[in-house]
Design an enzyme around this catalytic site. Structure first.
Site, PDB file in Angstrom:
ATOM      1  N   LYS A   1       0.836  -1.200   0.000  1.00 59.07           N
ATOM      2  CA  LYS A   1       0.000   0.000   0.000  1.00 59.07           C
ATOM      3  C   LYS A   1       0.878   1.261   0.000  1.00 59.07           C
ATOM      4  O   LYS A   1       2.094   1.185   0.212  1.00 59.07           O
ATOM      5  CB  LYS A   1      -0.932  -0.062   1.213  1.00 59.07           C
ATOM      6  CG  LYS A   1      -1.908  -1.261   1.163  1.00 59.07           C
ATOM      7  CD  LYS A   1      -2.771  -1.325   2.421  1.00 59.07           C
ATOM      8  CE  LYS A   1      -3.770  -2.479   2.352  1.00 59.07           C
ATOM      9  NZ  LYS A   1      -4.630  -2.534   3.568  1.00 59.07           N
TER      10      LYS A   1
ATOM     11  N   TYR B   1     -12.198  -3.005  -3.317  1.00 65.50           N
ATOM     12  CA  TYR B   1     -12.735  -3.120  -1.957  1.00 65.50           C
ATOM     13  C   TYR B   1     -14.264  -3.081  -1.925  1.00 65.50           C
ATOM     14  O   TYR B   1     -14.841  -2.684  -0.915  1.00 65.50           O
ATOM     15  CB  TYR B   1     -12.163  -1.996  -1.083  1.00 65.50           C
ATOM     16  CG  TYR B   1     -10.744  -2.244  -0.603  1.00 65.50           C
ATOM     17  CD1 TYR B   1     -10.430  -3.379   0.158  1.00 65.50           C
ATOM     18  CD2 TYR B   1      -9.719  -1.341  -0.880  1.00 65.50           C
ATOM     19  CE1 TYR B   1      -9.131  -3.599   0.617  1.00 65.50           C
ATOM     20  CE2 TYR B   1      -8.420  -1.555  -0.412  1.00 65.50           C
ATOM     21  CZ  TYR B   1      -8.136  -2.691   0.338  1.00 65.50           C
ATOM     22  OH  TYR B   1      -6.862  -2.912   0.808  1.00 65.50           O
TER      23      TYR B   1
ATOM     24  N   ASN C   1      -1.709  -0.200   7.313  1.00 68.07           N
ATOM     25  CA  ASN C   1      -1.186  -1.549   7.590  1.00 68.07           C
ATOM     26  C   ASN C   1      -0.364  -2.150   6.447  1.00 68.07           C
ATOM     27  O   ASN C   1      -0.215  -3.363   6.337  1.00 68.07           O
ATOM     28  CB  ASN C   1      -2.307  -2.480   8.081  1.00 68.07           C
ATOM     29  CG  ASN C   1      -3.409  -2.684   7.068  1.00 68.07           C
ATOM     30  OD1 ASN C   1      -3.329  -2.184   5.941  1.00 68.07           O
ATOM     31  ND2 ASN C   1      -4.440  -3.419   7.445  1.00 68.07           N
TER      32      ASN C   1
ATOM     33  N   HIS D   1      -1.672  -5.579   1.393  1.00 69.00           N
ATOM     34  CA  HIS D   1      -2.924  -6.291   1.163  1.00 69.00           C
ATOM     35  C   HIS D   1      -2.615  -7.706   0.702  1.00 69.00           C
ATOM     36  O   HIS D   1      -1.661  -7.919  -0.044  1.00 69.00           O
ATOM     37  CB  HIS D   1      -3.737  -5.591   0.058  1.00 69.00           C
ATOM     38  CG  HIS D   1      -4.848  -6.463  -0.486  1.00 69.00           C
ATOM     39  ND1 HIS D   1      -6.074  -6.562   0.133  1.00 69.00           N
ATOM     40  CD2 HIS D   1      -4.897  -7.318  -1.543  1.00 69.00           C
ATOM     41  CE1 HIS D   1      -6.835  -7.427  -0.545  1.00 69.00           C
ATOM     42  NE2 HIS D   1      -6.148  -7.895  -1.565  1.00 69.00           N
TER      43      HIS D   1
ATOM     44  N   GLU E   1      -8.878 -10.419  -8.122  1.00 66.90           N
ATOM     45  CA  GLU E   1      -8.054  -9.219  -7.896  1.00 66.90           C
ATOM     46  C   GLU E   1      -6.900  -9.141  -8.896  1.00 66.90           C
ATOM     47  O   GLU E   1      -6.582  -8.053  -9.386  1.00 66.90           O
ATOM     48  CB  GLU E   1      -7.546  -9.219  -6.443  1.00 66.90           C
ATOM     49  CG  GLU E   1      -8.689  -9.019  -5.453  1.00 66.90           C
ATOM     50  CD  GLU E   1      -8.325  -9.291  -3.991  1.00 66.90           C
ATOM     51  OE1 GLU E   1      -7.144  -9.609  -3.715  1.00 66.90           O
ATOM     52  OE2 GLU E   1      -9.225  -9.192  -3.130  1.00 66.90           O
TER      53      GLU E   1
HETATM   54  N1  UDP Z   1      -9.597  -1.093   7.384  1.00 71.01           N
HETATM   55  C1  UDP Z   1      -9.705   0.082   8.104  1.00 71.01           C
HETATM   56  N2  UDP Z   1     -10.436   0.084   9.271  1.00 71.01           N
HETATM   57  C2  UDP Z   1     -11.047  -1.033   9.733  1.00 71.01           C
HETATM   58  C3  UDP Z   1     -10.937  -2.225   8.995  1.00 71.01           C
HETATM   59  C4  UDP Z   1     -10.208  -2.229   7.825  1.00 71.01           C
HETATM   60  O1  UDP Z   1      -9.161   1.111   7.708  1.00 71.01           O
HETATM   61  O2  UDP Z   1     -11.676  -0.978  10.786  1.00 71.01           O
HETATM   62  C5  UDP Z   1      -8.803  -1.103   6.135  1.00 71.01           C
HETATM   63  C6  UDP Z   1      -7.419  -1.738   6.325  1.00 71.01           C
HETATM   64  O3  UDP Z   1      -6.500  -1.043   5.476  1.00 71.01           O
HETATM   65  C7  UDP Z   1      -7.655  -3.154   5.832  1.00 71.01           C
HETATM   66  C8  UDP Z   1      -8.606  -2.893   4.679  1.00 71.01           C
HETATM   67  O4  UDP Z   1      -9.474  -1.863   5.156  1.00 71.01           O
HETATM   68  O5  UDP Z   1      -6.439  -3.777   5.440  1.00 71.01           O
HETATM   69  C9  UDP Z   1      -9.427  -4.082   4.249  1.00 71.01           C
HETATM   70  O6  UDP Z   1     -10.095  -4.605   5.367  1.00 71.01           O
HETATM   71  P1  UDP Z   1     -10.166  -6.179   5.598  1.00 71.01           P
HETATM   72  O7  UDP Z   1     -11.128  -6.414   6.709  1.00 71.01           O
HETATM   73  O8  UDP Z   1     -10.405  -6.869   4.297  1.00 71.01           O
HETATM   74  O9  UDP Z   1      -8.682  -6.503   6.157  1.00 71.01           O
HETATM   75  P2  UDP Z   1      -7.459  -7.291   5.490  1.00 71.01           P
HETATM   76  O10 UDP Z   1      -8.021  -8.374   4.622  1.00 71.01           O
HETATM   77  O11 UDP Z   1      -6.661  -6.271   4.713  1.00 71.01           O
HETATM   78  O12 UDP Z   1      -6.668  -7.821   6.660  1.00 71.01           O
HETATM   79 MG    MG Z   2      -9.471  -8.245   3.114  1.00 72.35          MG
END
Ligand code: UDP
Ligand code: MG
Length: 160
Positions: free
Chosen positions: A20, A60, A123, A126, A137
């Site tokens: 990211k 997303y 974080n 992805h 994707e």
């Molecule tokens: N995210 C966020 N706040 C939240 C949950 C998710 O900003 O409370 C963002 C974070 O960057 C995350 C992305 O949205 O990586 C996608 O969320 P997901 O639940 O799919 O998490 P991931 O699969 O990336 O662990």
């Molecule tokens: Mg995810």
């Protein structure tokens, strides 16, 4: 060649892994790529890319009703990302383990997020959450001809 003889094609998955904008800005590109390389997965596609809001929203789309969706889209489009397609048996679940929990404060030490980040909204990386989403994707982020078909010389030393 050996990999094809031993591993059924149906078992081979692909995961879309993306560094990211914070990972790029913080100079973590080499470190993050290195973790997947060292694990032994096969890199099939790689590019630095500035994505549009439309693409980020499509990527997303399952999260479009979440309160953090607008800030997530701003974050992902705030600078270049590194797009990668990684291939291997079990790569989707394994990459999720290498990446660690969504909230970096809860991610285990040794994982990318556990070692390199502190906040969910920053974080750094992805990873696809299922083989089907891996396919979806990769098709979304890469154009025809951007993936390479190749065999690594390491394969016989990784897969018996
Ligand atoms: N995210 C966020 N706040 C939240 C949950 C998710 O900003 O409370 C963002 C974070 O960057 C995350 C992305 O949205 O990586 C996608 O969320 P997901 O639940 O799919 O998490 P991931 O699969 O990336 O662990
Ligand atoms: Mg995810």
């Amino acid at each position: 060649v050996q990999r094809c003889r031993i591993v059924a094609a149906a078992e081979v998955e692909q995961s879309y892994i993306m560094i990211k904008p914070d990972g790029v800005q913080r100079g973590l590109v080499g470190e993050i790529i290195s973790r997947f390389e060292k694990k032994g997965f096969l890199l099939k596609g790689l590019k630095l890319f500035q994505c549009s809001k439309d693409l980020a929203q499509e990527h997303y789309k399952d999260l479009k009703d979440k309160p953090f969706f607008p800030t997530l889209i701003d974050y992902i489009t705030s600078g270049p990302v590194v797009c990668m397609a990684w291939e291997g048996v079990g790569v989707v679940a394994s990459a999720r383990k290498l990446i660690g929990a969504t909230n970096p404060l809860q991610a285990e030490p040794g994982t990318i997020r556990g070692d390199l980040a502190v906040q969910t909204g920053r974080n750094v990386v992805h990873g696809s959450d299922s083989p089907d989403n891996g396919k979806r994707e990769i098709a979304l982020w890469f154009k025809e001809g951007e993936l390479c078909e190749w065999e690594s010389v390491q394969t016989p030393w990784l897969i018996e």
